[in-house]
Scaffold this motif. Structure first.
Motif, mmCIF file in Angstrom:
data_model
loop_
_atom_site.group_PDB
_atom_site.id
_atom_site.type_symbol
_atom_site.label_atom_id
_atom_site.label_comp_id
_atom_site.label_asym_id
_atom_site.label_seq_id
_atom_site.Cartn_x
_atom_site.Cartn_y
_atom_site.Cartn_z
ATOM 1 N N GLY A 169 6.709 -0.596 -35.154
ATOM 2 C CA GLY A 169 5.719 -1.331 -35.950
ATOM 3 C C GLY A 169 5.378 -2.666 -35.315
ATOM 4 O O GLY A 169 5.740 -2.924 -34.163
ATOM 5 N N HIS A 214 8.331 3.859 -39.721
ATOM 6 C CA HIS A 214 7.602 2.588 -39.683
ATOM 7 C C HIS A 214 8.443 1.522 -40.356
ATOM 8 O O HIS A 214 9.022 1.743 -41.420
ATOM 9 C CB HIS A 214 6.245 2.728 -40.381
ATOM 10 C CG HIS A 214 5.331 1.576 -40.071
ATOM 11 N ND1 HIS A 214 5.529 0.304 -40.567
ATOM 12 C CD2 HIS A 214 4.219 1.502 -39.293
ATOM 13 C CE1 HIS A 214 4.573 -0.500 -40.115
ATOM 14 N NE2 HIS A 214 3.771 0.207 -39.332
ATOM 15 N N ASP A 216 7.653 -1.030 -42.001
ATOM 16 C CA ASP A 216 7.244 -1.400 -43.372
ATOM 17 C C ASP A 216 7.897 -0.478 -44.396
ATOM 18 O O ASP A 216 8.224 -0.910 -45.508
ATOM 19 C CB ASP A 216 5.711 -1.343 -43.521
ATOM 20 C CG ASP A 216 5.037 -2.505 -42.794
ATOM 21 O OD1 ASP A 216 5.747 -3.437 -42.363
ATOM 22 O OD2 ASP A 216 3.796 -2.471 -42.666
ATOM 23 N N ILE A 291 4.647 6.329 -44.632
ATOM 24 C CA ILE A 291 3.678 6.209 -43.535
ATOM 25 C C ILE A 291 3.828 7.387 -42.573
ATOM 26 O O ILE A 291 4.895 7.589 -41.984
ATOM 27 C CB ILE A 291 3.862 4.861 -42.809
ATOM 28 C CG1 ILE A 291 3.678 3.715 -43.827
ATOM 29 C CG2 ILE A 291 2.888 4.723 -41.639
ATOM 30 C CD1 ILE A 291 4.029 2.341 -43.306
ATOM 31 N N ASP A 295 -0.463 8.052 -38.257
ATOM 32 C CA ASP A 295 -1.087 6.822 -38.791
ATOM 33 C C ASP A 295 -0.345 5.594 -38.269
ATOM 34 O O ASP A 295 -0.957 4.567 -37.949
ATOM 35 C CB ASP A 295 -1.045 6.816 -40.326
ATOM 36 C CG ASP A 295 -1.861 7.962 -40.917
ATOM 37 O OD1 ASP A 295 -2.758 8.466 -40.212
ATOM 38 O OD2 ASP A 295 -1.592 8.357 -42.076
ATOM 39 N N GLY A 296 0.984 5.714 -38.193
ATOM 40 C CA GLY A 296 1.791 4.598 -37.693
ATOM 41 C C GLY A 296 1.528 4.323 -36.215
ATOM 42 O O GLY A 296 1.504 3.169 -35.782
ATOM 43 N N ALA A 298 -1.339 4.908 -34.732
ATOM 44 C CA ALA A 298 -2.679 4.313 -34.666
ATOM 45 C C ALA A 298 -2.640 2.837 -35.076
ATOM 46 O O ALA A 298 -3.224 1.970 -34.404
ATOM 47 C CB ALA A 298 -3.641 5.094 -35.565
ATOM 48 N N SER A 299 -1.938 2.517 -36.161
ATOM 49 C CA SER A 299 -1.938 1.116 -36.620
ATOM 50 C C SER A 299 -1.147 0.231 -35.662
ATOM 51 O O SER A 299 -1.518 -0.918 -35.416
ATOM 52 C CB SER A 299 -1.411 1.009 -38.054
ATOM 53 O OG SER A 299 -0.070 1.448 -38.108
ATOM 54 N N THR A 300 -0.070 0.769 -35.092
ATOM 55 C CA THR A 300 0.719 -0.053 -34.159
ATOM 56 C C THR A 300 -0.057 -0.251 -32.857
ATOM 57 O O THR A 300 0.003 -1.325 -32.242
ATOM 58 C CB THR A 300 2.094 0.606 -33.894
ATOM 59 O OG1 THR A 300 2.727 0.835 -35.152
ATOM 60 C CG2 THR A 300 2.989 -0.292 -33.058
ATOM 61 N N TYR A 301 -0.820 0.768 -32.461
ATOM 62 C CA TYR A 301 -1.661 0.613 -31.267
ATOM 63 C C TYR A 301 -2.700 -0.493 -31.493
ATOM 64 O O TYR A 301 -2.904 -1.367 -30.656
ATOM 65 C CB TYR A 301 -2.329 1.943 -30.902
ATOM 66 C CG TYR A 301 -3.248 1.835 -29.704
ATOM 67 C CD1 TYR A 301 -2.831 1.162 -28.559
ATOM 68 C CD2 TYR A 301 -4.537 2.374 -29.718
ATOM 69 C CE1 TYR A 301 -3.658 1.031 -27.451
ATOM 70 C CE2 TYR A 301 -5.369 2.258 -28.625
ATOM 71 C CZ TYR A 301 -4.930 1.584 -27.499
ATOM 72 O OH TYR A 301 -5.761 1.450 -26.410
ATOM 73 N N GLN A 302 -3.320 -0.480 -32.690
ATOM 74 C CA GLN A 302 -4.298 -1.534 -33.002
ATOM 75 C C GLN A 302 -3.634 -2.912 -32.967
ATOM 76 O O GLN A 302 -4.190 -3.879 -32.461
ATOM 77 C CB GLN A 302 -4.877 -1.311 -34.403
ATOM 78 C CG GLN A 302 -5.992 -0.299 -34.429
ATOM 79 C CD GLN A 302 -6.407 0.022 -35.868
ATOM 80 O OE1 GLN A 302 -5.980 -0.630 -36.818
ATOM 81 N NE2 GLN A 302 -7.219 1.033 -36.016
ATOM 82 N N TRP A 303 -2.436 -2.977 -33.535
ATOM 83 C CA TRP A 303 -1.707 -4.261 -33.547
ATOM 84 C C TRP A 303 -1.440 -4.713 -32.117
ATOM 85 O O TRP A 303 -1.618 -5.881 -31.779
ATOM 86 C CB TRP A 303 -0.386 -4.098 -34.314
ATOM 87 C CG TRP A 303 0.350 -5.398 -34.439
ATOM 88 C CD1 TRP A 303 0.260 -6.299 -35.461
ATOM 89 C CD2 TRP A 303 1.270 -5.965 -33.485
ATOM 90 N NE1 TRP A 303 1.067 -7.388 -35.195
ATOM 91 C CE2 TRP A 303 1.688 -7.217 -33.987
ATOM 92 C CE3 TRP A 303 1.758 -5.544 -32.239
ATOM 93 C CZ2 TRP A 303 2.596 -8.038 -33.313
ATOM 94 C CZ3 TRP A 303 2.655 -6.374 -31.555
ATOM 95 C CH2 TRP A 303 3.055 -7.600 -32.097
#
Ligand code: GFB
Length: 311
Positions: A169, A214, A216, A291, A295-296, A298-303
């Motif tokens: 994360g 994740h 979170d 999570i 999806d995890g 994708a969101s961690t890549y964005q972060w």
């Protein structure tokens, strides 16, 4: 634990500690205590004692630790065992002396025997030898669990230990030499995509399986236990599902949008073949992971991409 309770998160800048702070804040906890390494060295017992006797936190999340991936564990064993034993000894003893109401210690699934049946039940703890690439780290975490249990038995302290599976994360370590596989592959595929590299090298055979959670979800589980659980018996925290490193590499490649080839570097260790946790105890206590892995990713890549822009 209520909204006004004084809560100390040790290791608040790390992957786990920062997730705990995010979640506690979003739940309205406004009496959080933190110290940077510069403000208080957790390796220095007098400083830690002094901090606890002055601040008198009521609840403690012990998320400070030296952590790393398979290569770091395999090559920096002295640092892993020394730093983790020292930090946890200092915090656990100081928390006892300051009479905290509850302490939650973050262990790791690597404490379990390497070759135990799957999924891994909590009762397999101390039934066999851990995976060799991370024995010093596992030994420190085992000592931390035993310390919490011994303080509970001898003094009645409410010191709880949880065993998370492989975490990921925001605020993870993306340094390729020391990181875990999750952030390593995000970085490798991203750099190969932006640099136009024809191949990405992934370590080992691709056959080992890992369970990714994740952070979170982990933070939510830990806070749930701070409210509801007072026993010295360890608890597994995971998703209950695992995936091979090969499948995981394909997933990261796809999410990042890299179109080259994957090359396997079999000179690198595979580590433990599998370490899927049995999470039925946590599920029975009213928590389960939310999570989904893709999806995890994708969101961690964005972060990660956003963090490159602010670096
Ligand atoms: O995440 P990881 O470093 O740690 O590696 P462990 C997991 C698997 O991914 C291994 C493979 O089979 C690695 O060989 N892998 C493939 C890679 N490519 C890469 C890469 O680029 N970087 C890394 N790091 N791995 C750690 C323990 O074990 O797990 C710790 O050493 C801790 O003690 C942690 O418990 C959760 O899952 O093998």
């Amino acid at each position: 634990m209520n909204k006004e309770s004084k809560i100390y998160v040790a290791g608040h800048r790390g992957l786990v500690g920062s997730a705990l702070i995010r979640r506690l804040r979003s739940l309205g906890h406004n009496n959080l205590v933190t110290r940077t390494r510069h403000e208080m060295d957790l390796m220095d017992f007098p400083s830690v004692q002094n901090f606890f006797s002055r601040e008198k936190p009521e609840y403690v999340f012990l998320a400070a630790a030296k952590v790393g991936g398979i290569h770091a564990n395999n090559t920096l064993g002295a640092d892993f065992i020394h730093e983790n034993l020292t930090i946890q000894n200092n915090v656990i003893k100081s928390a006892h002396d300051a009479k905290v109401k509850k302490l939650l210690f973050l262990g790791s699934s690597c404490i379990y025997p390497r070759d135990c049946p799957q999924p891994i039940k909590e009762e397999y703890f101390l039934d066999g030898k851990p995976e060799t690439t991370n024995i010093p780290y596992a030994a420190a975490k085992i000592a931390g669990i035993l310390a919490c249990q011994a303080f509970h038995k001898q003094y009645g302290d409410t010191f709880v230990s949880v065993m998370p599976t492989n975490l990921y994360g925001p605020n993870d370590n993306f340094d390729l030499a020391t990181s875990h596989v999750f952030p390593a592959l995000i970085r490798k595929f991203h750099e190969a995509k932006t640099g136009g590299a024809p191949t990405v090298t992934v370590w080992g055979s691709g056959a080992p399986k890992r369970e990714f959670l994740h952070v979170d979800d982990l933070a939510e589980a830990c806070i749930h236990l701070m409210h509801t659980y007072n026993q010295p018996d360890i608890l597994n925290i995971g998703t209950g599902e695992d995936i091979s490193i090969q499948e995981f590499a394909e997933m990261v490649k796809d999410v990042v949008g890299y179109e080259g080839e994957i090359v396997w570097d079999r000179s690198k260790p595979d580590g433990t073949p599998r370490k899927l946790l049995d999470v039925s105890k946590m599920n029975d206590l009213g928590w389960k992971a939310n999570i989904r892995l893709r999806d995890g990713v994708a969101s961690t890549y964005q972060w990660f991409v956003a963090s490159l822009k602010t670096a």
